[in-house]
Enzyme design. Structure first.
Site, PDB file in Angstrom:
ATOM      1  N   LYS A  13       1.198  -1.521  -0.238  1.00 49.15           N
ATOM      2  CA  LYS A  13       0.996  -2.771   0.515  1.00 49.15           C
ATOM      3  C   LYS A  13       0.908  -3.969  -0.427  1.00 49.15           C
ATOM      4  CE  LYS A  13      -2.951  -1.473   2.264  1.00 49.15           C
ATOM      5  NZ  LYS A  13      -3.066  -0.148   1.650  1.00 49.15           N
ATOM      6  N   ARG A  88      -8.286  -3.616   9.251  1.00 51.61           N
ATOM      7  CA  ARG A  88      -8.415  -2.197   8.958  1.00 51.61           C
ATOM      8  C   ARG A  88      -9.122  -1.449  10.066  1.00 51.61           C
ATOM      9  NH1 ARG A  88      -8.002  -2.509   3.178  1.00 51.61           N
ATOM     10  NH2 ARG A  88      -7.925  -0.433   2.292  1.00 51.61           N
ATOM     11  N   ARG A 127      -2.181   4.211 -11.319  1.00 57.34           N
ATOM     12  CA  ARG A 127      -2.238   2.763 -11.082  1.00 57.34           C
ATOM     13  C   ARG A 127      -3.159   2.068 -12.084  1.00 57.34           C
ATOM     14  NH1 ARG A 127      -3.762   0.298  -5.413  1.00 57.34           N
ATOM     15  NH2 ARG A 127      -5.519   1.709  -5.612  1.00 57.34           N
ATOM     16  N   ARG A 160      -9.017   1.274 -11.281  1.00 53.60           N
ATOM     17  CA  ARG A 160     -10.028   0.895 -10.295  1.00 53.60           C
ATOM     18  C   ARG A 160     -11.055   2.004 -10.110  1.00 53.60           C
ATOM     19  NH1 ARG A 160      -6.705  -1.477  -5.268  1.00 53.60           N
ATOM     20  NH2 ARG A 160      -8.234  -0.161  -4.222  1.00 53.60           N
ATOM     21  N   ARG A 171     -10.994   7.821   0.979  1.00 51.10           N
ATOM     22  CA  ARG A 171     -10.302   6.632   1.497  1.00 51.10           C
ATOM     23  C   ARG A 171      -9.192   7.034   2.460  1.00 51.10           C
ATOM     24  NH1 ARG A 171      -8.601   3.986  -3.915  1.00 51.10           N
ATOM     25  NH2 ARG A 171      -7.500   2.455  -2.663  1.00 51.10           N
TER      26      ARG A 171
END
Ligand code: AP5
Ligand code: MG
Length: 213
Positions: A13, A88, A127, A160, A171
């Site tokens: 996203k 969300r 990431r 992160r 998540r």
């Protein structure tokens, strides 16, 4: 043009929203980025958001909605924006819809970046993120020019806190339970567009620009 990006954590996203913002000259508004900037600056909002984010849970609607509505009321959002990570929950979607309705306005497109769970876990561990400017890299797919340093602003890149495999699993559970119903919600509104997010990222972007025109 007002756009919502839907998709699981790690679907891409943010990657796509930044490209959209650049091409169409509209701001990229990410609630996750706003929370992370507050955590970095150790604000009261950041301290509260962190307790939820580190567990892979959603920050409560009340807090999130206020932040988002304040952000989109700013001048640079007058001609549109691309929302990344908001809404969300159905509650958040309803609040946004009501706020826009009051202004005689609406969302133009809800783009669902579709990626199966199996691909997500692999992506997350590679990431690297810049907490200063919000840029996202991947150690294999999108490496920065200089290892560990943001191409845009020179800040040190970080893994992160919520990208640990156990938190990613949580998540994903939260996504399926609370956010996935929004696909149906925007389908009923007639503005849902699906794109195959497992493709190479420029191909994903090409599919999105075909939708946006
Ligand atoms: P948020 O920051 O929104 O995280 P997320 O939804 O979990 O999504 P991510 O940012 O992890 O993934 P992404 O889809 O942006 O993927 P990316 O482009 O980085 O939210 C974090 C937390 O904040 C939440 O858990 C919650 O606690 C809180 N929060 C935020 N908003 C909230 C709200 N509205 N309500 C309540 N709480 C909220 O890509 C992932 C990786 O894959 C990158 O390394 C990238 O380089 C790579 N990649 C991207 N596209 C491709 C591709 N096509 N092929 C290969 N690799 C790719
Ligand atoms: Mg993101």
């Amino acid at each position: 043009m007002k756009i919502i990006m839907l998709g699981a954590p790690g679907a891409g996203k943010g990657t796509q929203a930044i490209m959209i913002a650049d091409k169409y000259g509209i701001p990229h508004v990410s609630t996750g980025d706003i929370f992370r900037a507050n955590i970095k600056n150790n604000t009261p909002l950041g301290q509260e958001a962190k307790t939820y984010m580190d567990k892979g849970m959603l920050v409560p609607d009340e807090l999130t909605v206020k932040i988002l509505l304040d952000r989109v009321a700013q001048d640079d959002c007058k001609n549109g924006y691309v929302l990344d990570g908001f809404p969300r929950t159905i509650v958040q979607a309803d609040v946004l819809k009501d706020a826009l309705n009051k202004l005689g306005d609406h969302i133009d497109h809800a783009i669902n970046v579709d990626v199966p769970d199996e691909n997500i876990i692999k992506r997350m561990s590679g990431r690297r993120a810049c907490v200063k400017c919000g840029a996202t890299y991947h150690i294999e797919h999108v490496p920065p020019k200089k290892e560990g340093i943001c191409d845009n602003c020179g800040e040190a890149l970080v893994l992160r806190d919520d990208d640990k495999p156990e938190t990613v699993k949580k998540r994903l559970d939260v996504y399926h339970e609370q956010t996935q119903p929004l696909i149906d919600y925007y389908n009923k509104e007639g503005i849902l567009k699906n794109v195959d997010g497992t493709q190479e990222m420029n191909k994903v972007f090409e599919d999105i620009t075909k939708i946006l025109g």
